[in-house]
Design a protein around this motif. Structure first.
Motif, mmCIF file in Angstrom:
data_model
loop_
_atom_site.group_PDB
_atom_site.id
_atom_site.type_symbol
_atom_site.label_atom_id
_atom_site.label_comp_id
_atom_site.label_asym_id
_atom_site.label_seq_id
_atom_site.Cartn_x
_atom_site.Cartn_y
_atom_site.Cartn_z
ATOM 1 N N ALA A 1 0.972 -1.112 0.194
ATOM 2 C CA ALA A 1 -0.133 0.118 0.032
ATOM 3 C C ALA A 1 0.865 1.085 0.082
ATOM 4 O O ALA A 1 0.543 2.250 -0.803
ATOM 5 N N PRO A 2 1.871 1.261 0.717
ATOM 6 C CA PRO A 2 2.733 2.646 1.025
ATOM 7 C C PRO A 2 3.241 3.118 -0.578
ATOM 8 O O PRO A 2 3.335 4.384 -0.846
ATOM 9 N N LEU A 3 3.687 1.962 -1.464
ATOM 10 C CA LEU A 3 4.023 2.274 -2.649
ATOM 11 C C LEU A 3 3.009 2.538 -3.645
ATOM 12 O O LEU A 3 2.806 3.596 -4.300
ATOM 13 N N ALA A 4 1.852 1.625 -3.637
ATOM 14 C CA ALA A 4 0.777 1.695 -4.618
ATOM 15 C C ALA A 4 0.004 3.172 -4.522
ATOM 16 O O ALA A 4 -0.365 3.340 -5.409
ATOM 17 N N ARG A 5 0.141 3.478 -3.525
ATOM 18 C CA ARG A 5 -0.851 4.983 -3.104
ATOM 19 C C ARG A 5 -0.050 6.082 -3.533
ATOM 20 O O ARG A 5 -0.604 7.271 -3.655
ATOM 21 N N GLN A 6 1.264 6.106 -3.974
ATOM 22 C CA GLN A 6 1.949 6.892 -4.519
ATOM 23 C C GLN A 6 1.501 7.256 -6.001
ATOM 24 O O GLN A 6 2.180 8.138 -6.740
ATOM 25 N N ASN A 7 1.093 6.127 -6.689
ATOM 26 C CA ASN A 7 1.001 5.992 -8.132
ATOM 27 C C ASN A 7 -0.328 6.962 -8.313
ATOM 28 O O ASN A 7 -1.394 6.410 -8.761
ATOM 29 N N THR A 8 -0.486 8.282 -7.983
ATOM 30 C CA THR A 8 -1.819 9.011 -8.097
ATOM 31 C C THR A 8 -2.054 9.492 -9.603
ATOM 32 O O THR A 8 -3.261 9.491 -9.677
ATOM 33 N N ALA A 9 -1.023 9.451 -10.455
ATOM 34 C CA ALA A 9 -1.426 9.548 -11.806
ATOM 35 C C ALA A 9 -2.025 8.374 -12.720
ATOM 36 O O ALA A 9 -2.076 8.523 -13.775
ATOM 37 N N ASN A 10 -1.913 7.327 -11.825
ATOM 38 C CA ASN A 10 -2.425 5.916 -12.619
ATOM 39 C C ASN A 10 -1.506 5.671 -13.557
ATOM 40 O O ASN A 10 -1.793 5.049 -14.961
ATOM 41 N N MET A 11 -0.059 5.722 -13.579
ATOM 42 C CA MET A 11 0.811 5.163 -14.234
ATOM 43 C C MET A 11 0.954 3.963 -14.608
ATOM 44 O O MET A 11 0.583 3.216 -13.605
ATOM 45 N N ARG B 1 10.378 4.396 -12.250
ATOM 46 C CA ARG B 1 10.515 5.835 -11.914
ATOM 47 C C ARG B 1 10.862 5.891 -10.533
ATOM 48 O O ARG B 1 11.771 6.414 -10.289
ATOM 49 N N LYS B 2 10.404 4.954 -9.550
ATOM 50 C CA LYS B 2 10.375 5.175 -8.095
ATOM 51 C C LYS B 2 11.961 4.734 -7.840
ATOM 52 O O LYS B 2 12.611 4.954 -6.916
ATOM 53 N N ILE B 3 12.418 3.453 -8.740
ATOM 54 C CA ILE B 3 13.758 2.896 -8.576
ATOM 55 C C ILE B 3 14.646 4.172 -8.731
ATOM 56 O O ILE B 3 15.776 4.432 -8.070
ATOM 57 N N CYS B 4 14.387 4.890 -9.923
ATOM 58 C CA CYS B 4 15.550 5.887 -10.492
ATOM 59 C C CYS B 4 15.570 7.020 -9.531
ATOM 60 O O CYS B 4 16.614 7.677 -9.177
ATOM 61 N N GLU B 5 14.202 7.485 -9.034
ATOM 62 C CA GLU B 5 14.215 8.488 -7.884
ATOM 63 C C GLU B 5 15.148 8.237 -6.767
ATOM 64 O O GLU B 5 15.804 8.881 -6.245
ATOM 65 N N GLU B 6 14.974 6.841 -6.235
ATOM 66 C CA GLU B 6 15.667 6.512 -4.871
ATOM 67 C C GLU B 6 17.318 6.482 -5.300
ATOM 68 O O GLU B 6 18.095 6.751 -4.500
ATOM 69 N N GLU B 7 17.633 6.265 -6.586
ATOM 70 C CA GLU B 7 19.084 6.016 -7.124
ATOM 71 C C GLU B 7 19.578 7.576 -7.451
ATOM 72 O O GLU B 7 20.914 7.782 -7.635
ATOM 73 N N GLY B 8 18.793 8.574 -7.494
ATOM 74 C CA GLY B 8 19.187 9.821 -7.887
ATOM 75 C C GLY B 8 19.053 10.123 -9.376
ATOM 76 O O GLY B 8 19.858 10.979 -9.656
ATOM 77 N N PHE B 9 18.419 9.151 -10.071
ATOM 78 C CA PHE B 9 18.578 9.497 -11.486
ATOM 79 C C PHE B 9 17.329 9.881 -12.209
ATOM 80 O O PHE B 9 16.293 9.822 -11.396
ATOM 81 N N VAL B 10 17.227 10.568 -13.242
ATOM 82 C CA VAL B 10 16.064 11.005 -13.956
ATOM 83 C C VAL B 10 15.552 10.067 -14.928
ATOM 84 O O VAL B 10 16.329 9.775 -15.755
ATOM 85 N N LEU B 11 14.299 9.670 -14.716
ATOM 86 C CA LEU B 11 13.822 8.618 -15.743
ATOM 87 C C LEU B 11 13.666 9.198 -17.194
ATOM 88 O O LEU B 11 14.044 8.442 -18.338
ATOM 89 N N CYS B 12 13.131 10.295 -17.254
ATOM 90 C CA CYS B 12 12.764 10.943 -18.563
ATOM 91 C C CYS B 12 13.481 12.233 -18.506
ATOM 92 O O CYS B 12 13.340 13.032 -17.517
ATOM 93 N N ALA B 13 13.527 12.685 -19.869
ATOM 94 C CA ALA B 13 14.293 13.962 -20.017
ATOM 95 C C ALA B 13 13.014 15.283 -20.243
ATOM 96 O O ALA B 13 13.286 16.302 -20.278
#
Length: 206
Positions: free
Chosen positions: A140-150, A158-170
């Motif tokens: 639930a803590p992860l699922a409820r972060q997907n507010t845009a229904n990605m 995207r979450k993995i990249c954010e945690e690693e400090g990377f940008v998924l998309c330009a």
């Protein structure tokens, strides 16, 4: 044993009192693993569970199938891809369901996320709604972060990249992205276990 036969076998062997939706989800994932690798003893490789984890899951959820699943289990689990480990760790870090299921489900979802189709299809589920229900129940803590229904795979990355400090998309924003459908498009298609759905009243949300 075909995928449809495996699903019926597992559901028939579910523990008395097992949660119907959890039994349905686990049977769906394992049925695909059996269909893809069961006769060659490769259920672990296709489900993401090692022999011990598969046996513990069978003992708790499908006791009547425990011996049969053990006979189909790999001797050794293949080394996981880096992406698979990352998805599993992400899910484990946000587990919220019963302790019996958090770790095995994280491993199973992560392994099936390496397949090429929509994640709900590669888990053997009927539609995206079932996948969302699974994630909301057990992560639930992860699922409820997907507010845009990605789309769930894209959201995980995207979450993995954010945690690693990377940008998924330009792109400066999703609305300005030329590949919007890749992340947010409709997830249509046929369920992998569609035939068995016509013959059984599956437990859980439609």
């Amino acid at each position: 044993m075909t995928e449809d036969e495996a699903y019926r076998w597992l559901i028939a062997g579910a523990a008395p009192g097992a949660d119907p939706f959890d039994a349905h989800v686990l049977a769906s994932i394992l049925a695909l693993a059996i269909g893809e690798g069961g006769t060659a003893g490769r259920v672990c490789a296709h489900s993401g569970l090692d022999r011990g984890a598969l046996d513990r899951l069978a003992e708790g959820m499908f006791p009547a199938c425990r011996e049969g699943l053990a006979a189909m289990a790999d001797q050794d689990l293949p080394t996981a891809e880096i992406e698979q480990d990352s998805v599993r760790n992400l899910l484990e870090d946000h587990a919220s369901g019963p302790s019996l299921l958090g770790r095995p489900l994280a491993a199973m979802v992560a392994r099936r996320a390496m397949e090429p189709d929509h994640l709900w299809q590669d888990l053997g589920l009927r539609n995206r709604n079932e996948l969302s229900a699974l994630l909301d129940r057990h992560f639930a803590p992860l699922a409820r972060q997907n507010t845009a229904n990605m789309k769930w795979k894209r959201f995980f990355y995207r979450k993995i990249c954010e945690e690693e400090g990377f940008v998924l998309c330009a792109a400066p924003s999703c609305s300005a992205c030329g590949d919007f459908e890749m992340c947010f498009g409709e997830e249509t298609g046929e369920a992998r276990l569609a035939r068995v759905r016509n013959g059984l009243t599956a437990a859980g949300p439609a």
